[in-house]
Design a protein around this motif. Structure first.
Motif, PDB file in Angstrom:
ATOM      1  N   ASN A  83       0.878  -1.148   0.139  1.00 31.86           N
ATOM      2  CA  ASN A  83      -0.086  -0.141  -0.043  1.00 31.86           C
ATOM      3  C   ASN A  83       0.731   1.165  -0.055  1.00 31.86           C
ATOM      4  O   ASN A  83       0.832   2.081   0.875  1.00 31.86           O
ATOM      5  N   SER A  84       1.642   1.158  -1.055  1.00 34.98           N
ATOM      6  CA  SER A  84       2.868   2.412  -1.238  1.00 34.98           C
ATOM      7  C   SER A  84       2.137   3.705  -1.350  1.00 34.98           C
ATOM      8  O   SER A  84       2.957   4.740  -1.146  1.00 34.98           O
ATOM      9  N   GLN A  85       0.926   3.689  -1.891  1.00 33.45           N
ATOM     10  CA  GLN A  85       0.264   5.253  -2.193  1.00 33.45           C
ATOM     11  C   GLN A  85      -1.062   5.301  -1.390  1.00 33.45           C
ATOM     12  O   GLN A  85      -2.083   4.931  -2.151  1.00 33.45           O
ATOM     13  N   PRO A  86      -1.004   5.295  -0.158  1.00 34.29           N
ATOM     14  CA  PRO A  86      -2.139   5.351   0.501  1.00 34.29           C
ATOM     15  C   PRO A  86      -3.305   6.339   0.350  1.00 34.29           C
ATOM     16  O   PRO A  86      -4.492   6.288   0.477  1.00 34.29           O
ATOM     17  N   GLU A  87      -2.610   7.313  -0.221  1.00 33.70           N
ATOM     18  CA  GLU A  87      -3.769   8.676  -0.579  1.00 33.70           C
ATOM     19  C   GLU A  87      -4.420   8.526  -1.989  1.00 33.70           C
ATOM     20  O   GLU A  87      -5.226   9.204  -1.870  1.00 33.70           O
ATOM     21  N   HIS A  88      -3.859   7.414  -2.607  1.00 37.78           N
ATOM     22  CA  HIS A  88      -4.711   7.238  -3.838  1.00 37.78           C
ATOM     23  C   HIS A  88      -6.069   6.931  -3.497  1.00 37.78           C
ATOM     24  O   HIS A  88      -6.543   5.904  -2.683  1.00 37.78           O
ATOM     25  N   PRO A  89      -7.144   7.379  -4.125  1.00 42.06           N
ATOM     26  CA  PRO A  89      -8.606   7.011  -3.743  1.00 42.06           C
ATOM     27  C   PRO A  89      -9.322   5.877  -4.203  1.00 42.06           C
ATOM     28  O   PRO A  89     -10.338   5.469  -3.338  1.00 42.06           O
ATOM     29  N   SER A  90      -8.604   5.217  -5.060  1.00 46.32           N
ATOM     30  CA  SER A  90      -9.542   3.798  -5.572  1.00 46.32           C
ATOM     31  C   SER A  90      -8.450   2.494  -5.688  1.00 46.32           C
ATOM     32  O   SER A  90      -8.910   1.545  -5.572  1.00 46.32           O
ATOM     33  N   ALA A  91      -7.260   2.880  -6.126  1.00 47.36           N
ATOM     34  CA  ALA A  91      -6.363   1.763  -6.196  1.00 47.36           C
ATOM     35  C   ALA A  91      -5.419   1.629  -5.273  1.00 47.36           C
ATOM     36  O   ALA A  91      -5.045   2.495  -4.300  1.00 47.36           O
ATOM     37  N   THR A  92      -4.845   0.355  -5.155  1.00 50.33           N
ATOM     38  CA  THR A  92      -3.779  -0.069  -4.220  1.00 50.33           C
ATOM     39  C   THR A  92      -2.543  -0.681  -4.956  1.00 50.33           C
ATOM     40  O   THR A  92      -2.542  -1.002  -6.169  1.00 50.33           O
ATOM     41  N   PHE A  93      -1.250  -0.003  -4.384  1.00 49.55           N
ATOM     42  CA  PHE A  93      -0.038  -0.216  -5.234  1.00 49.55           C
ATOM     43  C   PHE A  93       0.869  -0.713  -4.284  1.00 49.55           C
ATOM     44  O   PHE A  93       0.853  -0.703  -2.799  1.00 49.55           O
ATOM     45  N   VAL A  94       1.599  -1.807  -4.732  1.00 54.62           N
ATOM     46  CA  VAL A  94       2.901  -2.286  -3.978  1.00 54.62           C
ATOM     47  C   VAL A  94       4.206  -1.654  -4.596  1.00 54.62           C
ATOM     48  O   VAL A  94       4.243  -1.702  -5.908  1.00 54.62           O
ATOM     49  N   ARG A  95       5.037  -1.312  -3.785  1.00 44.61           N
ATOM     50  CA  ARG A  95       6.355  -0.881  -4.389  1.00 44.61           C
ATOM     51  C   ARG A  95       7.398  -1.924  -4.252  1.00 44.61           C
ATOM     52  O   ARG A  95       7.607  -2.476  -3.065  1.00 44.61           O
ATOM     53  N   LEU A  96       8.059  -2.277  -5.220  1.00 44.10           N
ATOM     54  CA  LEU A  96       9.217  -3.095  -5.462  1.00 44.10           C
ATOM     55  C   LEU A  96      10.407  -2.587  -5.926  1.00 44.10           C
ATOM     56  O   LEU A  96      10.275  -1.869  -6.967  1.00 44.10           O
ATOM     57  N   GLN A  97      11.420  -2.830  -5.286  1.00 43.78           N
ATOM     58  CA  GLN A  97      12.771  -2.297  -5.735  1.00 43.78           C
ATOM     59  C   GLN A  97      13.064  -2.862  -6.952  1.00 43.78           C
ATOM     60  O   GLN A  97      13.134  -4.019  -7.246  1.00 43.78           O
ATOM     61  N   GLY A  98      13.355  -2.042  -8.040  1.00 43.71           N
ATOM     62  CA  GLY A  98      13.673  -2.450  -9.580  1.00 43.71           C
ATOM     63  C   GLY A  98      12.481  -2.513 -10.267  1.00 43.71           C
ATOM     64  O   GLY A  98      12.890  -2.509 -11.420  1.00 43.71           O
ATOM     65  N   ALA A  99      11.238  -2.376  -9.638  1.00 49.10           N
ATOM     66  CA  ALA A  99      10.062  -2.497 -10.438  1.00 49.10           C
ATOM     67  C   ALA A  99       9.172  -1.269 -10.543  1.00 49.10           C
ATOM     68  O   ALA A  99       8.420  -0.896 -11.358  1.00 49.10           O
ATOM     69  N   GLY A 100       9.240  -0.531  -9.265  1.00 49.51           N
ATOM     70  CA  GLY A 100       8.483   0.539  -8.945  1.00 49.51           C
ATOM     71  C   GLY A 100       7.242   0.318  -8.365  1.00 49.51           C
ATOM     72  O   GLY A 100       7.165  -0.630  -7.678  1.00 49.51           O
ATOM     73  N   HIS A 101       6.195   1.277  -8.454  1.00 48.11           N
ATOM     74  CA  HIS A 101       4.901   1.195  -7.694  1.00 48.11           C
ATOM     75  C   HIS A 101       4.002   0.130  -8.679  1.00 48.11           C
ATOM     76  O   HIS A 101       3.660   0.649  -9.868  1.00 48.11           O
ATOM     77  N   VAL A 102       3.547  -1.073  -8.372  1.00 49.26           N
ATOM     78  CA  VAL A 102       2.871  -1.761  -9.273  1.00 49.26           C
ATOM     79  C   VAL A 102       1.475  -1.905  -8.808  1.00 49.26           C
ATOM     80  O   VAL A 102       1.260  -2.031  -7.494  1.00 49.26           O
ATOM     81  N   ARG A 103       0.446  -1.725  -9.497  1.00 54.39           N
ATOM     82  CA  ARG A 103      -0.863  -1.508  -9.098  1.00 54.39           C
ATOM     83  C   ARG A 103      -1.486  -2.907  -8.795  1.00 54.39           C
ATOM     84  O   ARG A 103      -0.976  -4.176  -9.456  1.00 54.39           O
ATOM     85  N   VAL A 104      -2.271  -3.282  -7.753  1.00 57.31           N
ATOM     86  CA  VAL A 104      -2.601  -4.331  -7.267  1.00 57.31           C
ATOM     87  C   VAL A 104      -4.194  -4.279  -7.300  1.00 57.31           C
ATOM     88  O   VAL A 104      -4.904  -3.640  -6.872  1.00 57.31           O
ATOM     89  N   HIS A 105      -5.058  -5.565  -7.822  1.00 55.21           N
ATOM     90  CA  HIS A 105      -6.319  -5.791  -7.424  1.00 55.21           C
ATOM     91  C   HIS A 105      -6.471  -6.452  -6.333  1.00 55.21           C
ATOM     92  O   HIS A 105      -6.309  -7.582  -6.087  1.00 55.21           O
ATOM     93  N   ARG A 106      -6.964  -5.561  -5.107  1.00 59.83           N
ATOM     94  CA  ARG A 106      -6.960  -6.078  -3.723  1.00 59.83           C
ATOM     95  C   ARG A 106      -8.319  -6.522  -3.700  1.00 59.83           C
ATOM     96  O   ARG A 106      -9.406  -5.812  -3.646  1.00 59.83           O
ATOM     97  N   HIS A 107      -8.507  -7.891  -3.816  1.00 56.73           N
ATOM     98  CA  HIS A 107     -10.049  -8.383  -3.746  1.00 56.73           C
ATOM     99  C   HIS A 107     -10.623  -8.690  -2.296  1.00 56.73           C
ATOM    100  O   HIS A 107     -11.828  -8.919  -2.224  1.00 56.73           O
ATOM    101  N   ARG A 108      -9.713  -8.551  -1.114  1.00 55.58           N
ATOM    102  CA  ARG A 108     -10.258  -8.469  -0.086  1.00 55.58           C
ATOM    103  C   ARG A 108      -9.522  -7.663   1.226  1.00 55.58           C
ATOM    104  O   ARG A 108      -8.152  -7.389   0.768  1.00 55.58           O
ATOM    105  N   PRO A 109      -9.880  -7.113   2.157  1.00 56.69           N
ATOM    106  CA  PRO A 109      -9.021  -6.228   2.825  1.00 56.69           C
ATOM    107  C   PRO A 109      -7.950  -7.024   3.799  1.00 56.69           C
ATOM    108  O   PRO A 109      -8.197  -8.273   3.670  1.00 56.69           O
ATOM    109  N   VAL A 110      -6.853  -6.480   4.011  1.00 59.34           N
ATOM    110  CA  VAL A 110      -5.712  -7.017   4.491  1.00 59.34           C
ATOM    111  C   VAL A 110      -5.699  -6.664   6.205  1.00 59.34           C
ATOM    112  O   VAL A 110      -6.021  -5.651   6.548  1.00 59.34           O
ATOM    113  N   ARG A 111      -5.832  -7.909   7.030  1.00 64.57           N
ATOM    114  CA  ARG A 111      -5.993  -7.845   8.248  1.00 64.57           C
ATOM    115  C   ARG A 111      -4.596  -7.995   8.796  1.00 64.57           C
ATOM    116  O   ARG A 111      -3.780  -8.913   8.478  1.00 64.57           O
ATOM    117  N   GLY A 112      -4.534  -7.485  10.057  1.00 64.70           N
ATOM    118  CA  GLY A 112      -3.100  -7.579  10.890  1.00 64.70           C
ATOM    119  C   GLY A 112      -2.215  -6.791  10.176  1.00 64.70           C
ATOM    120  O   GLY A 112      -2.491  -5.608   9.473  1.00 64.70           O
TER     121      GLY A 112
END
Length: 389
Positions: free
Chosen positions: A117-146
């Motif tokens: 969740n490297s861009q929490p300010e984004h209104p609708s999309a979720t991203f994961v940042r990976l070194q060497g690949a950048g911010h990759v968009r993710v389709h989050r099909h359910r909330p992450v707990r914990g």
């Protein structure tokens, strides 16, 4: 994951470079032992990473901690190998990973070379940042707990997935029902409960109308290294992936039904690996061997594996722990031939696959229901013995 074209190239390069690191570390271990009888450990190889990254720009662009995780993966493979040797099982020495046999890279700590969740300010999309690949968009099909602990990237065919493991996940304790149940696993019916309920065996591989087998035969005719062979491999993987997802979905649904209705669930402690072994040839007494029964056993083995007992029991264990349910595994020996009413045990009591008639007391019942009742009683006896101790 929804990577762009450039991110897809970067992720593929990440897998290739980690695979090269894995193979190089494996080759170093093999050569050191072959030449000098010296065993190289994870600590020795991890200490070389700094020099490797300084000499190889391709390796330097990836996260240091993810490369350490790849070396730990190799170390885990060796420890599993030596464990099998000590246990007297078929060892299976760790092998070099070819292209297509290394599809996962792990980042051991969120924030170290990766960020969920490297861009929490984004209104609708979720991203994961990976070194060497950048911010990759993710389709989050359910909330992450914990709290996110580790992040893994996995390639399946042409699709990419991000896999999270989390700490401090809140348990979802279900209200008590006061009910207990025994579960008998089978091939004719996927499972039968001591209450008489049966869940049919969907036979996903058979229901796919032979498409995986046809695709596999088509693959066998293709020339190695050709473009058509790569496409055929993708078709086979896609068909088997669909069957695997169907099997997992059925396991989740069956496990949810049991967890919801029962406080204690007793099942058979199945040794699926032993059950699906090919039979050893028997000597005929004249220096030769009787006709091999492997062909006849192969059909049963395929049915057992298609049923997905191991997947179901793994899912059931995880859900039971999260819901606060009690799960007991019992020895299945004799449960299908023992009368649930009088305890008489004889092979002749089970005349057919579905019919059980006790030759001592005349008790008649469905064979799987009778076995499930015996499984439940064995589990209750184990729990009582544990409480008394």
């Amino acid at each position: 994951m929804r990577p762009t074209a450039h991110q897809r190239i970067a992720l593929t390069a990440c897998l290739d470079d980690h695979r090269a690191l894995y193979n190089a570390a494996l080759e170093e271990r093999r050569e050191a032992y072959r030449r000098s009888k010296v065993s190289i450990r994870y600590g020795d190889q991890s200490a070389q990473l700094k020099e490797i990254r300084a000499d190889d720009p391709d390796q330097a662009r990836w996260s240091f901690s993810s490369q350490q995780a790849t070396l730990r993966r190799l170390d885990k493979a060796f420890r599993a190998f030596f464990g099998r040797v000590k246990a007297g099982r078929t060892p299976g020495f760790p092998r070099l990973k070819g292209r297509g046999w290394f599809d996962t890279v792990e980042w051991p700590k969120d924030g170290d070379g990766c960020r969920w969740n490297s861009q929490p300010e984004h209104p609708s999309a979720t991203f994961v940042r990976l070194q060497g690949a950048g911010h990759v968009r993710v389709h989050r099909h359910r909330p992450v707990r914990g709290r996110v602990k580790t992040i893994s990237v996995k390639r399946e065919g042409s699709r990419w997935f991000v896999v999270l493991s989390c700490d401090d996940v809140p348990a979802e304790i279900l209200p008590a029902t006061g009910a207990v149940v025994g579960v008998d696993m089978g091939v004719a019916s996927f499972l039968t409960t001591s209450d008489g309920e049966q869940v049919g065996n969907p036979r996903h591989l058979t229901a796919s109308a032979g498409k995986p087998a046809t695709a596999q035969r088509d693959l066998a005719r293709k020339k190695r290294g050709s473009t058509r062979r790569r496409k055929a491999v993708a078709r086979v993987a896609a068909l088997h992936g669909k069957v695997r997802r169907q099997r997992l979905d059925g396991a989740h649904k069956a496990a949810n039904a049991l967890i919801r209705d029962y406080d204690m669930i007793v099942h058979e402690d199945l040794r699926i690996t032993n059950m699906t072994k090919s039979p050893a040839p028997k000597p005929d007494g004249e220096g030769g061997f009787l006709p091999n029964r492997a062909a006849a056993k192969a059909g049963l083995n395929k049915s057992i594996l298609d049923a997905g007992w191991g997947v179901f029991l793994t899912v059931l264990a995880h859900k039971a722990e999260s819901a606060g349910r009690e799960l007991i595994a019992v020895n299945p020996a004799g449960t299908s031939r023992t009368c649930a009413r009088c305890g008489h045990c004889a092979k002749d009591d089970r005349l057919t696959q579905a019919s059980f008639v006790c030759t001592a007391c005349g008790h008649a019942a469905h064979a799987d229901v009778n076995a499930a009742v015996n499984i439940l009683r064995a589990g209750l006896a184990l729990r009582q013995a544990a409480q008394a101790a």
